[in-house]
Design an enzyme around this catalytic site. Structure first.
Site, short mmCIF file in Angstrom:
data_model
loop_
_atom_site.label_atom_id
_atom_site.label_comp_id
_atom_site.label_asym_id
_atom_site.label_seq_id
_atom_site.Cartn_x
_atom_site.Cartn_y
_atom_site.Cartn_z
N CYS A 63 1.53 -23.22 -34.22
CA CYS A 63 2.81 -23.83 -33.88
C CYS A 63 3.89 -22.76 -33.81
O CYS A 63 3.92 -21.88 -34.66
CB CYS A 63 3.15 -24.87 -34.95
SG CYS A 63 4.61 -25.84 -34.57
N PRO A 64 4.73 -22.78 -32.81
CA PRO A 64 4.91 -23.81 -31.78
C PRO A 64 4.22 -23.48 -30.46
O PRO A 64 4.43 -24.17 -29.47
CB PRO A 64 6.43 -23.81 -31.59
CG PRO A 64 6.78 -22.36 -31.71
CD PRO A 64 5.84 -21.81 -32.77
#
Length: 74
Positions: free
Chosen positions: A12-13
């Site tokens: 992430c992200p």
């Protein structure tokens, strides 16, 4: 036929950012299949689809790889 986006090994992200970028190249009603290894991507993909109005058709997991099928809407 679906387009496949491989974001395995990314955290992430990045999976969401790459998915967002790839969705721009998918035709309306087309499907993008995303392969990810980040467990956080499950909630991220759900939120992404709600936010963007795309449809999460399927979520599956096998041997630590998450597969998401996202249908592009409008």
């Amino acid at each position: 036929m679906s387009t496949v986006l491989d974001v395995k090994g990314l955290n992430c992200p990045l999976p969401i950012l790459r998915t967002k970028k790839a969705m721009k190249d998918v035709a309306v009603d087309g499907v993008l299949e995303v392969l990810a290894t980040d467990p956080g991507s499950v909630k991220d993909m759900e939120a992404f689809c709600k936010q963007t109005g795309n449809e999460l058709l399927e979520t599956a997991e096998a041997s630590g790889v998450y597969t998401f099928k996202i249908k592009r809407k409008a």
